[in-house]
Enzyme design. Structure first.
Site, mmCIF file in Angstrom:
data_model
loop_
_atom_site.group_PDB
_atom_site.id
_atom_site.type_symbol
_atom_site.label_atom_id
_atom_site.label_comp_id
_atom_site.label_asym_id
_atom_site.label_seq_id
_atom_site.Cartn_x
_atom_site.Cartn_y
_atom_site.Cartn_z
ATOM 1 C CB THR A 171 -10.458 35.705 -45.570
ATOM 2 O OG1 THR A 171 -9.693 36.369 -44.594
ATOM 3 C CG2 THR A 171 -11.923 36.019 -45.391
ATOM 4 C CG ASN A 224 -0.799 27.635 -41.444
ATOM 5 O OD1 ASN A 224 -1.134 28.752 -41.827
ATOM 6 N ND2 ASN A 224 -1.435 26.532 -41.794
#
Lengths: 408, 408
Positions: free
Chosen positions: A193, A403
């Site tokens: 975030t 990722n």
């Protein structure tokens, strides 16, 4: 997830103390680690606050809490949790935010609505209230710490601590603005975030602060993208303690209002660029300027279409002046564009103009530019005066490794 | 760019001849290679045509040519060039398309507007007219070839030749529909445009064919994405020779109209899925179904937001049941969604429901499902009856290698 420091990292700058702001950190141990993961910022009475929050339709309870508290315009503390975003945790997540605000308000003798909370980290796991409360109690009695400690404590997958500052003269007094930020993807809800916190000693009315922060957001945080993904927890908060003693800024024509606005915009852009510099897998910082669009808004959309194109981003990773992929990204943006008026440059070299390649353009400066760390792509649509600049990073094997080669 | 065949490849199917359609290929040598790169399909008089073309604002001159010719509704030939997309080449590109149409019309004794042209390959280089004309002349006198030859000749970065067929009973006669397609990214203008060509012996009025093709596009080609990038040259054309001898289909209530519509939709979906199976770097085919949305359109947008999210696609590459990234992608789509009504499944296993993780869900079937080649993600928004299914592939190191480790 131990990745080496981004090649685009900048050293943490020297940031001055902001009167009315005290920084503390503690170990809440939200994960099985021994680092500080709770940041506790106290703000003197009289501090005004403004914020911009994620547009996600599935926001975290922290975002919902801030959205409710912001209109009241006053702040006494900021609590930031790292390691657990508390997102998508239902009633238990909401209860955790309420408990943090209540405990902090009790310590400070203020209203819970004066406490701002942000969390970043894994989602789907309710933030453990006992750990948060113990961490808060420890932070409350801890010695104040430096900016860099706070900036490091809000990090998750970030590879370097990020801060910036600037000053402005307002009403005859020099005011200081300092900020810290975290973010490394744009932005995974589970890991990365974007959270940004700005502090100033200027006296600024909350409504005016909200307006200038929203404006600054439009040319900074809203102009960066790493992967086009928007977090459920993105939060930028600005706190103004008023300790500089200026007449509170409340209107555009107040003395120093323009200077403050410009300084805040400058600081937001610096902070936003630090996030791109820590983009997952980033090897190059890409600045994309679109001009000649029908409007600024249209220019922004086209610039973001280019910035979010995996094919443009992989071309830059490959140091390939593949302007055809830029044409493609302009074409798919859905905004007014005429192929035969389009001009494209890499760095200072025009490579396409009037709907076709510039015949025999000098490839040497283009190749040299693409080998650098900071890449400029310029697009002129030849339609009007609309203009926008956005920033992104290249798309590399590092992004995939971070990722995909990882299990949550 | 020699990459090995996609692990998701399917063998080329046995396709029947379509009466009224003749396939030929030739070597125009658009690049320095010795493969066939020009496909020449002749269509008997009386053939109707329909098409869907890229929405790019910067289309190739081929796309502009087809857009102008389609309303006339008749076709006598299709010419497909591989190795040079002729996009972004100004007047010289337009001249090349006109020359191809004129030369072909001369051979066949028809109007240039009866000739359809599509090109795929590098952009920014005008298609050499001399090579195109020599290739056309060679193709015109060549022996007819098989479907698989034509499907291989339209390939660029594709790793396998793609074709499909189906049949329908129309007006008491069995009609056949066959198609070939190419595409491997969705879609780079320089390398990997999607071109699809469908042929049927059914007699179909051009306007009706256009309507059912547009409908079929809405549940097939418009529902796939590899990287969210849209080509300047995307083209799907459907040709109906009428040789089956049925009463021409012109209205919804004609005998066999429903069967033809269903067959065409089925064929388009088969062809579209072949493109995803050859997605650059694809290791897994991902089917994303969104239901319970406020409308079908809203469901489609949310499904595409999930399908285009690099973080979702890398999670699947990593065989990680990271439903938090699915929440993020739902949240960023900008469509109506309520966090606390959201349910998510991987395969048949519900992993999140009512705004939080399903406590203690059985991870074994989820892990097993994610290890497979065909992944299903289901999202229920709990708001209405809107529904959509889209397809994509995972985002892997292979994608980066193909697109970054390569210089144009």
């Amino acid at each position: 997830m131990s990745t080496s420091t981004s090649p685009l990292a900048l050293p943490f700058p020297s940031l001055p103390a902001i009167p009315g702001v005290s920084l503390r950190v503690a170990r809440a141990r939200y994960k099985n680690w021994d680092r500080c993961d709770l940041t506790f910022v106290t703000l003197d009475e009289g501090t005004s606050v403004a914020g911009v929050l994620t547009t996600s339709k599935c926001p975290s309870p922290e975002v919902e809490w801030c959205r409710k508290a912001l209109p009241l315009g006053t702040a006494r503390a900021l609590v930031v949790n790292a390691g657990n975003s508390n997102a998508f945790t239902g009633n238990r997540g909401r209860a955790a935010v309420e408990a943090i605000a209540a405990r902090t308000a009790q310590h400070l003798g203020c209203e819970p609505s004066d406490i701002f909370v942000a969390s970043t980290g894994v989602i789907g796991v309710p933030l453990p209230i006992d750990k948060a409360e113990a961490g808060l109690d420890a932070a409350y009695t801890a010695e104040p710490c430096a900016w860099e400690d706070a900036a490091a404590t809000i990090m998750t997958t970030d590879t370097f601590a990020k801060g910036a500052m600037t000053t402005a003269v307002v009403d005859g007094r020099t005011v200081t603005l300092a900020g810290i930020i975290k973010g490394s993807g744009m932005i995974a809800p589970d890991m990365a975030t974007m959270l940004g916190f700005i502090f100033t000693d200027a006296a600024v009315d909350a409504m005016f602060l909200q307006r200038v922060l929203s404006e600054a957001n439009g040319t900074s945080f809203s102009c960066i993208t790493v992967d086009g993904d928007t977090s459920t927890s993105d939060t930028v908060l600005a706190f103004a303690t008023g300790k500089a003693g200026n007449m509170p800024l409340a209107n555009d024509d107040d003395a120093g209002a323009d200077a403050f606005r410009a300084a805040l915009a400058d600081l937001c852009r610096k902070l936003a660029l630090l996030v791109v510099r820590d983009g997952e897998g980033a090897q190059k910082l890409i600045e994309i300027t679109v001009e000649g669009a029908e409007s600024d808004r249209s220019a922004h959309r086209i610039a973001m279409s280019i910035a979010n194109s995996p094919l443009v981003k992989t071309a830059i990773a490959g140091e390939d002046a593949n302007w055809g992929r830029v044409v493609m990204a302009v074409g798919k943006a859905g905004e007014p564009a005429e192929r035969d008026k389009l001009a494209i440059r890499f760095g200072a070299t025009q490579v396409a103009q009037g709907g076709l390649a510039v015949e025999g353009y000098d490839e040497a400066p283009v190749a040299a530019h693409l080998k650098g760390q900071e890449i400029e792509i310029g697009v002129n649509l030849g339609l009007g005066e609309g203009r926008a600049t956005v920033w992104t990073c290249d798309l590399t094997h590092g992004y995939i490794s971070i990722n995909a080669d990882y299990r949550s």
